[in-house]
Scaffold this motif. Structure first.
Motif, PDB file in Angstrom:
ATOM      1  N   LEU A  73     -26.477   2.507  11.051  1.00  0.00           N
ATOM      2  CA  LEU A  73     -25.126   2.825  10.580  1.00  0.00           C
ATOM      3  C   LEU A  73     -24.068   2.349  11.574  1.00  0.00           C
ATOM      4  O   LEU A  73     -23.006   1.860  11.176  1.00  0.00           O
ATOM      5  CB  LEU A  73     -25.000   4.329  10.340  1.00  0.00           C
ATOM      6  N   LEU A  74     -24.357   2.472  12.870  1.00  0.00           N
ATOM      7  CA  LEU A  74     -23.430   1.954  13.881  1.00  0.00           C
ATOM      8  C   LEU A  74     -23.318   0.437  13.783  1.00  0.00           C
ATOM      9  O   LEU A  74     -22.209  -0.120  13.877  1.00  0.00           O
ATOM     10  CB  LEU A  74     -23.901   2.354  15.277  1.00  0.00           C
ATOM     11  N   TYR A 100     -21.193  -0.347  10.852  1.00  0.00           N
ATOM     12  CA  TYR A 100     -19.800   0.008  11.175  1.00  0.00           C
ATOM     13  C   TYR A 100     -19.138  -1.095  11.990  1.00  0.00           C
ATOM     14  O   TYR A 100     -18.030  -1.554  11.673  1.00  0.00           O
ATOM     15  CB  TYR A 100     -19.803   1.323  11.947  1.00  0.00           C
ATOM     16  N   THR A 102     -13.836   2.607   5.655  1.00  0.00           N
ATOM     17  CA  THR A 102     -14.803   2.708   6.750  1.00  0.00           C
ATOM     18  C   THR A 102     -14.274   3.578   7.887  1.00  0.00           C
ATOM     19  O   THR A 102     -14.998   4.427   8.425  1.00  0.00           O
ATOM     20  CB  THR A 102     -15.145   1.306   7.275  1.00  0.00           C
ATOM     21  N   MET A 147     -16.716   6.720   8.655  1.00  0.00           N
ATOM     22  CA  MET A 147     -17.771   6.475   9.632  1.00  0.00           C
ATOM     23  C   MET A 147     -17.635   7.220  10.960  1.00  0.00           C
ATOM     24  O   MET A 147     -18.658   7.644  11.527  1.00  0.00           O
ATOM     25  CB  MET A 147     -17.909   4.978   9.882  1.00  0.00           C
ATOM     26  N   LEU A 206     -20.908   9.191  12.312  1.00  0.00           N
ATOM     27  CA  LEU A 206     -21.531   8.877  13.591  1.00  0.00           C
ATOM     28  C   LEU A 206     -21.466  10.065  14.547  1.00  0.00           C
ATOM     29  O   LEU A 206     -22.393  10.281  15.335  1.00  0.00           O
ATOM     30  CB  LEU A 206     -20.853   7.648  14.207  1.00  0.00           C
ATOM     31  N   TYR A 235     -23.644   6.624   0.942  1.00  0.00           N
ATOM     32  CA  TYR A 235     -23.458   5.679   2.045  1.00  0.00           C
ATOM     33  C   TYR A 235     -23.429   4.245   1.544  1.00  0.00           C
ATOM     34  O   TYR A 235     -22.630   3.428   2.021  1.00  0.00           O
ATOM     35  CB  TYR A 235     -24.584   5.840   3.079  1.00  0.00           C
ATOM     36  N   LEU A 237     -20.277   1.869   2.198  1.00  0.00           N
ATOM     37  CA  LEU A 237     -20.527   0.887   3.251  1.00  0.00           C
ATOM     38  C   LEU A 237     -20.842  -0.516   2.727  1.00  0.00           C
ATOM     39  O   LEU A 237     -20.460  -1.506   3.351  1.00  0.00           O
ATOM     40  CB  LEU A 237     -21.692   1.345   4.142  1.00  0.00           C
TER      41      LEU A 237
END
Length: 312
Positions: free
Chosen positions: A29-30, A33, A72, A76, A80, A276, A280
């Motif tokens: 996910l990072l 991002y 985003t 996010m 996170l 998600y 995303l």
């Protein structure tokens, strides 16, 4: 951590049942991002600084990139924080604001895709009047209209969230605040909040898609009427990137809506994963789509990183 630790906060969750893997989930996910920030940020930088991209098509693309960045940046950091720092508390005001921006930007993305379809419609159906129809003033009006429509359409349900009492569990089922998630915690009549989003979905998002669909029928009819095969291919190529972005966005909308409305017996992790993907995947894919399919964007990126390239 108690479920009702504070009446003024909600408790966010990540992937229930996957708590031991939350640090591993954090890594992809990072990466997504960072990719979204770099991809959409690069598009905005190029369009702002490259005079060859100062055309209506690219101004609308800049609106799409800004919308994707907004979605985003709204979601996010919270996600996170939950996954890496186990920071789960969010105040009511912050939660309602986050829900407002998430849903507003989603409706806005649909409106921007509609505006981009209008741009392609004028460019192909009436090319001689393209610059006289899509002036800077007209583009600004379209942009303001898209933003205003999205903001006003979402406001009624989020305003009601502020007035609802919350006396039951304050645990949300996602790592960010969604309207449909928050309203279920209210100790009040939520009939309006249940039905109004469906009206917005059909009156705006679905209507946008239908208008886009019929505009492309007319666009394809015009393209098929072009005598030269090379010119037909060139005209069609200017639409491919937009068509891909349409499919990416609306397919995820349909899948998420279907899961939420009819997936009561689907495992909760599927609901979360689909959320998600919806928030995303389009912001992640759109910069790649335009970078791969648009020569002007390719040229700008190569020039930005000082790589040898051909402008042919």
């Amino acid at each position: 951590m108690g479920l009702n630790k504070s009446a003024s906060t909600f408790q966010l969750t990540g992937f229930p049942g996957r708590e031991k893997a939350r640090h591993w989930i954090f890594i992809p996910l990072l990466a997504a991002y960072i990719s979204i920030l770099l991809g959409n940020g690069t598009l905005l930088f190029l369009i702002r600084n490259d005079h060859n991209l100062h055309e209506p098509m690219y101004y609308f693309l800049a609106m799409l990139a800004a919308t994707d960045l907004g979605v985003t940046l709204t979601t996010m950091p919270t996600v996170l924080g939950v996954l890496w720092l186990d920071h789960r508390e969010i105040g009511h005001g912050a939660c309602f604001s986050q829900a407002y921006f998430i849903h507003t930007l989603s409706v806005m993305e649909s409106g921007v895709l509609l505006a981009m379809a209008y741009d392609r419609f004028i460019a192909i159906r009436n090319p001689l009047r393209y610059t006289s129809i899509l002036t800077n003033t007209q583009e600004m009006k379209i942009g303001v209209g898209v933003l205003t429509r999205a903001g006003l359409s979402i406001m009624p349900i989020v305003v009601r969230l502020h007035w609802f009492p919350y006396g039951r569990s304050h645990v949300l089922s996602h790592a960010f605040c969604l309207h449909q998630d928050v309203m279920k915690l209210a100790c009040a009549d939520i009939t309006f909040n249940c039905h109004y989003p469906v009206v917005v979905l059909f009156a705006m998002v679905l209507l946008d898609f239908l208008i886009i669909f019929f505009s492309y029928i007319l666009i394809l009819k015009t393209i098929m009427g072009i005598g030269s095969g090379g010119e037909r291919a060139k005209a069609l190529n200017t639409c491919v990137s937009h068509i891909c972005c349409i499919l990416v966005f609306y397919v995820t909308v349909v899948c998420l809506t279907f899961i939420q409305r009819f997936g009561k017996h689907v495992p909760h992790v599927i609901h979360i994963t689909m959320s998600y993907i919806h928030f995303l995947f389009p912001p992640f894919m759109n910069p790649f789509i335009y970078s791969i399919k648009t020569k002007q964007i390719q040229s700008g990126i190569l020039h930005l990183f000082s790589l040898p390239h051909s402008r042919a």
